[in-house]
Write a protein that holds these residues in place. Structure first.
Motif, PDB file in Angstrom:
ATOM      1  N   GLU A   1     -15.729 -83.529 -33.496  1.00 47.42           N
ATOM      2  CA  GLU A   1     -15.018 -83.764 -34.749  1.00 47.42           C
ATOM      3  C   GLU A   1     -15.748 -83.123 -35.920  1.00 47.42           C
ATOM      4  OE1 GLU A   1     -14.869 -87.803 -36.034  1.00 47.42           O
ATOM      5  OE2 GLU A   1     -13.471 -87.378 -37.644  1.00 47.42           O
TER       6      GLU A   1
ATOM      7  N   LEU B   1     -23.943 -84.876 -33.230  1.00 49.22           N
ATOM      8  CA  LEU B   1     -23.066 -83.828 -33.749  1.00 49.22           C
ATOM      9  C   LEU B   1     -21.930 -83.641 -32.756  1.00 49.22           C
ATOM     10  CD1 LEU B   1     -22.548 -81.650 -35.895  1.00 49.22           C
ATOM     11  CD2 LEU B   1     -23.889 -80.083 -34.488  1.00 49.22           C
TER      12      LEU B   1
ATOM     13  N   ILE C   1     -20.492 -82.375 -44.362  1.00 54.05           N
ATOM     14  CA  ILE C   1     -20.516 -82.719 -42.935  1.00 54.05           C
ATOM     15  C   ILE C   1     -21.555 -83.793 -42.675  1.00 54.05           C
ATOM     16  CG2 ILE C   1     -21.000 -81.860 -40.613  1.00 54.05           C
ATOM     17  CD1 ILE C   1     -18.332 -80.960 -41.792  1.00 54.05           C
ATOM     18  N   PHE C   2     -22.735 -83.642 -43.286  1.00 53.16           N
ATOM     19  CA  PHE C   2     -23.795 -84.624 -43.089  1.00 53.16           C
ATOM     20  C   PHE C   2     -23.343 -86.012 -43.551  1.00 53.16           C
ATOM     21  CE2 PHE C   2     -27.664 -86.766 -42.805  1.00 53.16           C
ATOM     22  CZ  PHE C   2     -28.037 -87.293 -44.031  1.00 53.16           C
ATOM     23  N   LEU C   3     -22.694 -86.078 -44.711  1.00 54.03           N
ATOM     24  CA  LEU C   3     -22.324 -87.376 -45.264  1.00 54.03           C
ATOM     25  C   LEU C   3     -21.121 -87.990 -44.550  1.00 54.03           C
ATOM     26  CD1 LEU C   3     -22.814 -86.605 -49.054  1.00 54.03           C
ATOM     27  CD2 LEU C   3     -24.198 -88.124 -47.641  1.00 54.03           C
ATOM     28  N   LEU C   4     -20.173 -87.148 -44.134  1.00 55.44           N
ATOM     29  CA  LEU C   4     -18.942 -87.684 -43.543  1.00 55.44           C
ATOM     30  C   LEU C   4     -18.998 -87.799 -42.025  1.00 55.44           C
ATOM     31  CD1 LEU C   4     -16.071 -86.054 -45.648  1.00 55.44           C
ATOM     32  CD2 LEU C   4     -17.286 -88.198 -45.996  1.00 55.44           C
ATOM     33  N   ASN C   5     -20.024 -87.230 -41.393  1.00 61.14           N
ATOM     34  CA  ASN C   5     -20.109 -87.320 -39.933  1.00 61.14           C
ATOM     35  C   ASN C   5     -20.234 -88.782 -39.521  1.00 61.14           C
ATOM     36  OD1 ASN C   5     -20.338 -86.692 -37.245  1.00 61.14           O
ATOM     37  ND2 ASN C   5     -22.517 -86.238 -37.357  1.00 61.14           N
ATOM     38  N   PHE C   6     -19.232 -89.252 -38.768  1.00 64.35           N
ATOM     39  CA  PHE C   6     -19.178 -90.670 -38.427  1.00 64.35           C
ATOM     40  C   PHE C   6     -19.630 -90.882 -36.994  1.00 64.35           C
ATOM     41  CE2 PHE C   6     -18.177 -94.511 -40.383  1.00 64.35           C
ATOM     42  CZ  PHE C   6     -17.599 -95.377 -39.477  1.00 64.35           C
ATOM     43  N   SER C   7     -20.757 -90.290 -36.660  1.00 64.60           N
ATOM     44  CA  SER C   7     -21.292 -90.441 -35.319  1.00 64.60           C
ATOM     45  C   SER C   7     -22.786 -90.128 -35.374  1.00 64.60           C
ATOM     46  CB  SER C   7     -20.579 -89.473 -34.365  1.00 64.60           C
ATOM     47  OG  SER C   7     -21.288 -89.363 -33.154  1.00 64.60           O
ATOM     48  N   PRO C   8     -23.584 -90.800 -34.550  1.00 61.84           N
ATOM     49  CA  PRO C   8     -25.027 -90.487 -34.561  1.00 61.84           C
ATOM     50  C   PRO C   8     -25.331 -89.084 -34.037  1.00 61.84           C
ATOM     51  CG  PRO C   8     -24.606 -92.601 -33.490  1.00 61.84           C
ATOM     52  CD  PRO C   8     -23.286 -91.928 -33.655  1.00 61.84           C
TER      53      PRO C   8
ATOM     54  N   LYS D   1     -28.479 -93.395 -43.406  1.00 56.94           N
ATOM     55  CA  LYS D   1     -27.333 -92.994 -44.240  1.00 56.94           C
ATOM     56  C   LYS D   1     -26.372 -94.171 -44.426  1.00 56.94           C
ATOM     57  CE  LYS D   1     -23.906 -90.578 -42.474  1.00 56.94           C
ATOM     58  NZ  LYS D   1     -23.156 -89.479 -41.846  1.00 56.94           N
TER      59      LYS D   1
ATOM     60  N   PHE E   1     -28.710 -91.392 -39.138  1.00 59.87           N
ATOM     61  CA  PHE E   1     -27.398 -92.027 -39.207  1.00 59.87           C
ATOM     62  C   PHE E   1     -27.518 -93.441 -39.754  1.00 59.87           C
ATOM     63  CE2 PHE E   1     -23.044 -92.180 -38.509  1.00 59.87           C
ATOM     64  CZ  PHE E   1     -22.660 -93.263 -37.741  1.00 59.87           C
TER      65      PHE E   1
ATOM     66  N   GLY F   1     -28.937 -88.520 -35.279  1.00 61.36           N
ATOM     67  CA  GLY F   1     -29.169 -89.889 -34.856  1.00 61.36           C
ATOM     68  C   GLY F   1     -30.235 -90.594 -35.672  1.00 61.36           C
TER      69      GLY F   1
ATOM     70  N   SER G   1     -16.472 -97.425 -43.093  1.00 57.61           N
ATOM     71  CA  SER G   1     -15.218 -97.085 -42.411  1.00 57.61           C
ATOM     72  C   SER G   1     -15.143 -95.577 -42.244  1.00 57.61           C
ATOM     73  CB  SER G   1     -14.012 -97.532 -43.240  1.00 57.61           C
ATOM     74  OG  SER G   1     -14.101 -98.892 -43.561  1.00 57.61           O
TER      75      SER G   1
ATOM     76  N   ILE H   1     -28.145 -82.745 -39.736  1.00 53.36           N
ATOM     77  CA  ILE H   1     -26.883 -82.820 -38.992  1.00 53.36           C
ATOM     78  C   ILE H   1     -27.152 -82.755 -37.490  1.00 53.36           C
ATOM     79  CG2 ILE H   1     -24.735 -81.579 -38.475  1.00 53.36           C
ATOM     80  CD1 ILE H   1     -24.716 -80.733 -41.458  1.00 53.36           C
TER      81      ILE H   1
ATOM     82  N   LEU I   1     -16.476 -93.374 -47.330  1.00 54.64           N
ATOM     83  CA  LEU I   1     -16.920 -94.248 -46.245  1.00 54.64           C
ATOM     84  C   LEU I   1     -16.605 -95.713 -46.544  1.00 54.64           C
ATOM     85  CD1 LEU I   1     -20.388 -92.653 -45.417  1.00 54.64           C
ATOM     86  CD2 LEU I   1     -18.395 -92.673 -43.937  1.00 54.64           C
TER      87      LEU I   1
END
Lengths: 223, 147
Positions: B70, B67, B58-65, A29, A26, A23, A83, A19, B19
Motif C-alpha cells: 500500500e 513497508l 509516506i512516512f507519516l501516513l504509512n499505516f503498517s510497521p 510515530k 511506528f 517498525g 485510524s 520508511i 490519522l
C-alpha cells in the motif's frame, strides 16, 4: 544554495531509512500522534462532552444488549492510537500486540459488547484492526428479537443483505454478530431503514453503527 | 527554503490529523497531504524537495510497521501526480483540480465506491484552493524577502 541541497539530500536519506526500517519508528510515530490528538482535544471546549456522550451511549447500548443477550467476559481496555488515514480502508492501530497474547483474528470490541472489528496484523506491542467500516468486511449477523439471519457488509455505510423476503424487521432493531469467529451476540448497531425491493429475492437494510470511529479512544481485545 | 519548510510543517501537522480523522465529515475525510503536495508542486519545480515531501507523507501516513504494498503504491501515485503537474500546461487552477481528481481516483483504485470517491474529490479540490491561497501568500513573502 549547495548547503540547502545537501540538507534536503540528508533529509531524504533519513526519511528513507525511517520508511524502510519503519517498525522501529511506528510505535513512536503513533505515540506522538496520540499526544498531539490529546493536545488538540483539550483545546476544544466540547470534545470532552462529545466523548462523554459517546461513552454514555455505549453504556446504554451495553445495558440494552445485556437485557437481550448473554454478557461476554470483561477484559481490560487498550488505547486506540490512530485510524487509517485514507477512506478506502478502515483500520485502527491499538496499543497491544503479540507480547500480550494478541493473535490475528481476535475480536475487538468497544466496551464488552459492541463489535469494532478483528485483528488483522500483530506486532510485539501494536496491532492493526480491520473495523466494520472496511469495505471488505463481511460477517453473518442476526436482527432483533426474532433473530433474523442476514449478512453485514462493511463500508462507510453498513448494509444488511440476504434478508429473507418474508422476514419482518422493524426499524431500530438491534443487529448482532452470529459468526463463530466472534463471541456470539456482539452488537453492531441498529436497523435504520429496510428496503423491500419489488421483484428482488432478498431484502436489504441499512444500519446505524453503535459507535463512531473518530471518537474511539479505548477498545477491548477478546483473546 | 521558506516555501519548503512551510509545506513540510503543514504536511506534518495535517498528516497526523488524517490519522485522527479530525476533519472527517459524515465519515469521509479529505486527503489533506495530497492537496498540499499538488499545490507545492505547482510552485516548486525542484524534484529533490518534491521527493522529500513525498517521503515525509509516506512516512507519516504509512499505516503498517513494515513497508507494504500500500505504501509503495501510494508513493508511486504521488510521484505520478508530481510528474503530471509538469505536463499539464493549462491554467494552473484548472490543472490542479484535474490532477487532484485523478490522484483521488488512483488512491482509491481498490475501493469501488463512487459516492465516497466523489465526496472525497470535492473535499480535496476545496483544500487545493485553500492551500493554494496559503502557499501563494508564503511564496509572495519569499519573493519579497529575496528582492
Amino acid at each position: 544554495m549547495m548547503r540547502g541541497r545537501y540538507l534536503i539530500i540528508g533529509l531524504i536519506i533519513i526519511l528513507g531509512i525511517f520508511i524502510i526500517f519503519g517498525g522501529a519508528f511506528f510505535e513512536a510515530k503513533l505515540s506522538f500522534n496520540k499526544t498531539l490528538r490529546d493536545f488538540f482535544q483539550n483545546l476544544s471546549p466540547y470534545s470532552d462532552l462529545k466523548i462523554r456522550i459517546a461513552e454514555l451511549e455505549r453504556e446504554n447500548e451495553e445495558l440494552k444488549t445485556k437485557i437481550l443477550l448473554d454478557e461476554t467476559n470483561p477484559n481490560s481496555s487498550v488505547v486506540v492510537y490512530a485510524s487509517h488515514p485514507l477512506n478506502d480502508r478502515s483500520e485502527i492501530a491499538i496499543a497491544i500486540g503479540s507480547d500480550e497474547g494478541v493473535e490475528k483474528g481476535d475480536a475487538v470490541t468497544y466496551g464488552n459488547s459492541i463489535l469494532v472489528g478483528r485483528v488483522k496484523t500483530v506486532s510485539p506491542n501494536i496491532s492493526i484492526v480491520t473495523t466494520i467500516f472496511d469495505p471488505g468486511f463481511e460477517t453473518p449477523v442476526r436482527i432483533g428479537v426474532d433473530s433474523v439471519d442476514a449478512l453485514l457488509k462493511g463500508g462507510n455505510e453498513l448494509t444488511l443483505r440476504l434478508i429473507a423476503p418474508d422476514a419482518f424487521i422493524e426499524n431500530d432493531s438491534i443487529v448482532y454478530t452470529a459468526d463463530p469467529s466472534f463471541p456470539y451476540g456482539l452488537e453492531i448497531g441498529r436497523v435504520r431503514s429496510v428496503n423491500k425491493s419489488e421483484g428482488g429475492v432478498f431484502q436489504k437494510a441499512s444500519v446505524n453503527p453503535a459507535f463512531e470511529i473518530k471518537l474511539l479512544r479505548n477498545v477491548v481485545v477478546h483473546k | 527554503m521558506l516555501l519548503f519548510i512551510s509545506s513540510f510543517l503543514l504536511i506534518w501537522v495535517f498528516s497526523l490529523s488524517q490519522l485522527n480523522q479530525l476533519f472527517a465529515i459524515q465519515g469521509i475525510q479529505p486527503n489533506i497531504s495530497l492537496a498540499i503536495l499538488v499545490v507545492y508542486a505547482f510552485m516548486e519545480k525542484d524534484w529533490l524537495r518534491r521527493s522529500a515531501l513525498v517521503l515525509l507523507t509516506i512516512f507519516l501516513l504509512n499505516f503498517s510497521p513494515t513497508l507494504g504494498l500500500e505504501a509503495i503504491f501510494t508513493m508511486i501515485v504521488l510521484f505520478i501526480v508530481l510528474t503530471l503537474v509538469d505536463y499539464f500546461k493549462w491554467q494552473p487552477t484548472l490543472s490542479a483540480v484535474i490532477i487532484v481528481l485523478i490522484a483521488t481516483i488512483l488512491l482509491n483504485a481498490f475501493s469501488i465506491r463512487p459516492g465516497v470517491i466523489l465526496i472525497e474529490s470535492i473535499y480535496n479540490v476545496f483544500l487545493v484552493g485553500l492551500f493554494g491561497l496559503l502557499l501563494s501568500f508564503i511564496n509572495s513573502k519569499r519573493s519579497s524577502l529575496n528582492a
